[in-house]
Design an enzyme around this catalytic site. Structure first.
Site, PDB file in Angstrom:
ATOM      1  N   HIS A  81       0.929  -0.831   0.085  1.00 36.36           N
ATOM      2  CA  HIS A  81       0.291  -0.372  -0.331  1.00 36.36           C
ATOM      3  C   HIS A  81       0.802   0.962  -0.248  1.00 36.36           C
ATOM      4  CE1 HIS A  81       0.350   0.430   3.989  1.00 36.36           C
ATOM      5  NE2 HIS A  81       0.354   1.343   4.593  1.00 36.36           N
ATOM      6  N   ASP A 126      -0.012  -8.002   1.667  1.00 36.92           N
ATOM      7  CA  ASP A 126       0.144  -6.004   2.045  1.00 36.92           C
ATOM      8  C   ASP A 126       2.201  -5.895   1.724  1.00 36.92           C
ATOM      9  OD1 ASP A 126       0.420  -3.708   1.676  1.00 36.92           O
ATOM     10  OD2 ASP A 126      -0.012  -3.629   3.856  1.00 36.92           O
ATOM     11  N   SER A 215       4.866   2.297   8.566  1.00 37.25           N
ATOM     12  CA  SER A 215       4.218   0.894   7.366  1.00 37.25           C
ATOM     13  C   SER A 215       5.011   0.762   6.311  1.00 37.25           C
ATOM     14  CB  SER A 215       3.238   1.896   6.359  1.00 37.25           C
ATOM     15  OG  SER A 215       2.034   2.072   6.672  1.00 37.25           O
TER      16      SER A 215
END
Length: 259
Positions: A81, A126, A215
């Protein structure tokens, strides 16, 4: 059983850090701090950690950042992402290695290829591999981390790290780290009601945990990469586990695409 569709909102950690360190589009109404109650890293403590800085004027936050891990001299592992918007323009991604400071010091590299897991979607798989346009030179502050080959036991200590926010308007200038604890896929599924097959969870004390800006960053056990930071449930630092892409579950794909 908690119904995530009606009770919880999954905030993907796009790690949107803009030029003036305001939050990005996804987090505007939900101020998110850094790795809660984390500690500042020493230079060279996490030689595998990198910072990704993505400049993309097609999206609202223009400049945003994520973490990543060095897995070879010319490959970085991060969250899908973080880079899905720039797959066709990898040159927009800058990789900073060998520094604990936000976009300061160390070595800067550009990316020549972005490879996203083909089954990425629905908060599963992811994960993405970045190929650098030139190889890193390994030294005391820049080095790769091996991929874990087998699952770790429940309750095992895991180190997470990143440059997440220290407040709703300010990013962490110094790399932060904290300790979380592994829980099984089945146990996490009972807590979250829904969990992708390639994902794994870590629990942590209330007030601790990863958040916006972290992230794509590493989760490490005994010197091996066990997870890639993906998302949290509701606001950061609450009682729900943090969710990571499982490196063991995706190891075959990672190795194949590094070649």
């Amino acid at each position: 059983m908690i119904n995530l569709k009606s009770v919880l909102t999954i905030f993907t950690l796009v790690a949107a850090i803009s030029v003036n360190f305001t939050l990005g589009r996804i987090h505007k109404s939900h101020p998110q701090p850094r790795i809660y109650s984390g500690r500042s890293a020493a230079q060279g403590q996490f030689p595998y950690q990198v910072l990704l800085n993505i400049e993309d004027d097609r999206i609202e936050y223009i400049i945003y950042a994520c973490g990543g891990s060095i897995i070879s001299r010319d490959h970085i592992l991060t969250a899908a992402h973080c880079v899905e918007h720039v797959v066709e323009m990898p040159e927009l991604i800058s990789v900073y290695a060998g520094t604990i400071y936000y976009i300061t010091g160390g070595v800067e590299k550009r990316v020549s290829l972005v490879t996203i897991h083909p089954a990425y979607g629905g908060n599963n798989n992811d994960i993405a591999i970045l190929k650098l346009n030139s190889a890193l030179e390994f030294n005391d502050v820049i080095n790769s981390i091996p991929l874990a080959k087998k699952n770790i036991p429940d309750g095992a200590q895991v180190i997470v790290s990143g440059w997440g926010h220290v407040s709703s308007t300010k990013a962490s200038y110094v790399l932060q780290y904290d300790t979380e604890y592994s829980i099984s896929h089945a146990q996490c599924l009972r807590r979250l009601d829904r969990l992708g097959s390639a994902m794994r969870c870590m629990r942590r004390p209330l007030g601790h945990g990863v958040c916006s800006g972290d992230s794509g960053g590493p989760a490490v056990h005994n010197g091996e990469l066990i997870g890639v930071n993906s998302y949290v449930i509701n606001d950061c630092g609450l009682g729900f586990p943090d969710v990571f892409t499982d490196v063991v579950a995706t190891r075959g794909w990672i190795i194949k695409n590094m070649k």
